[in-house]
Design a protein around this motif. Structure first.
Motif, mmCIF file in Angstrom:
data_model
loop_
_atom_site.group_PDB
_atom_site.id
_atom_site.type_symbol
_atom_site.label_atom_id
_atom_site.label_comp_id
_atom_site.label_asym_id
_atom_site.label_seq_id
_atom_site.Cartn_x
_atom_site.Cartn_y
_atom_site.Cartn_z
ATOM 1 N N THR A 41 50.123 2.098 60.308
ATOM 2 C CA THR A 41 50.515 3.319 60.063
ATOM 3 C C THR A 41 51.932 3.195 60.808
ATOM 4 O O THR A 41 52.833 3.681 61.372
ATOM 5 C CB THR A 41 49.995 3.436 61.711
ATOM 6 N N GLY A 42 52.626 1.622 60.363
ATOM 7 C CA GLY A 42 53.532 1.111 60.965
ATOM 8 C C GLY A 42 54.568 0.103 59.478
ATOM 9 O O GLY A 42 53.917 -0.244 59.452
ATOM 10 N N GLY A 43 55.675 0.049 60.491
ATOM 11 C CA GLY A 43 56.704 -0.429 59.954
ATOM 12 C C GLY A 43 57.083 -0.379 58.474
ATOM 13 O O GLY A 43 56.699 0.620 57.928
ATOM 14 N N ASN A 44 58.139 -1.383 57.530
ATOM 15 C CA ASN A 44 58.923 -1.089 56.611
ATOM 16 C C ASN A 44 57.237 -0.406 55.411
ATOM 17 O O ASN A 44 57.504 0.395 54.991
ATOM 18 C CB ASN A 44 59.800 -1.647 56.519
ATOM 19 N N THR A 45 57.213 -1.591 55.370
ATOM 20 C CA THR A 45 55.814 -1.540 54.447
ATOM 21 C C THR A 45 54.264 -0.840 55.013
ATOM 22 O O THR A 45 54.135 -2.125 54.795
ATOM 23 C CB THR A 45 55.676 -1.985 52.924
ATOM 24 N N PRO A 46 53.815 -0.009 55.421
ATOM 25 C CA PRO A 46 52.235 0.200 55.650
ATOM 26 C C PRO A 46 51.481 0.018 54.802
ATOM 27 O O PRO A 46 51.447 -0.054 53.811
ATOM 28 C CB PRO A 46 51.874 1.807 56.288
ATOM 29 N N ARG A 47 50.630 -1.289 55.218
ATOM 30 C CA ARG A 47 49.752 -1.187 54.599
ATOM 31 C C ARG A 47 48.266 -0.054 53.897
ATOM 32 O O ARG A 47 48.180 1.054 54.603
ATOM 33 C CB ARG A 47 48.430 -2.197 55.032
ATOM 34 N N PRO A 48 48.282 -0.573 52.515
ATOM 35 C CA PRO A 48 48.007 1.541 52.163
ATOM 36 C C PRO A 48 46.057 1.020 52.416
ATOM 37 O O PRO A 48 45.521 -0.041 52.546
ATOM 38 C CB PRO A 48 47.667 1.528 50.788
#
Length: 96
Positions: A41-48
């Motif tokens: 749900t966050g960060g530069n590249t959220p995990r799909p």
């Protein structure tokens, strides 16, 4: 199979709809804790979100306890060790 994962906005909307904490959502999706939930749900590249994880959470939201227990029973028959109430960091019991 065609699958497009929910966006971070979709997941935030689900959190709001359910009025769950990050910890509760982590438990719903079978994650180790809210720190793992934040990876989706966050960060530069959220995990799909994988379709399996989303299916697991949706099943837990939609199926009654009897149906969930039937699926868990089948998983155990296949060979899994699963306890939805155990903490994620608890050791798996020795099956042999």
């Amino acid at each position: 199979m065609l699958y497009t994962p929910p966006t971070t906005t979709d997941l935030a909307d689900l959190k709001q709809e359910l009025q769950y904490t990050g910890k509760q959502l982590a438990e719903l999706f079978g994650l180790a804790g809210d720190h793992q939930w934040r990876k989706y749900t966050g960060g530069n590249t959220p995990r799909p979100m994988s379709p399996q994880m989303l299916f697991f959470a949706a099943a837990r939201l939609e199926l009654d306890e009897k149906a969930i227990n039937r699926v868990l029973k089948r998983m155990r028959e296949i060979g899994a060790v699963i306890d939805l109430d155990a903490e994620a960091d608890e050791p798996v019991s020795d099956r042999d």
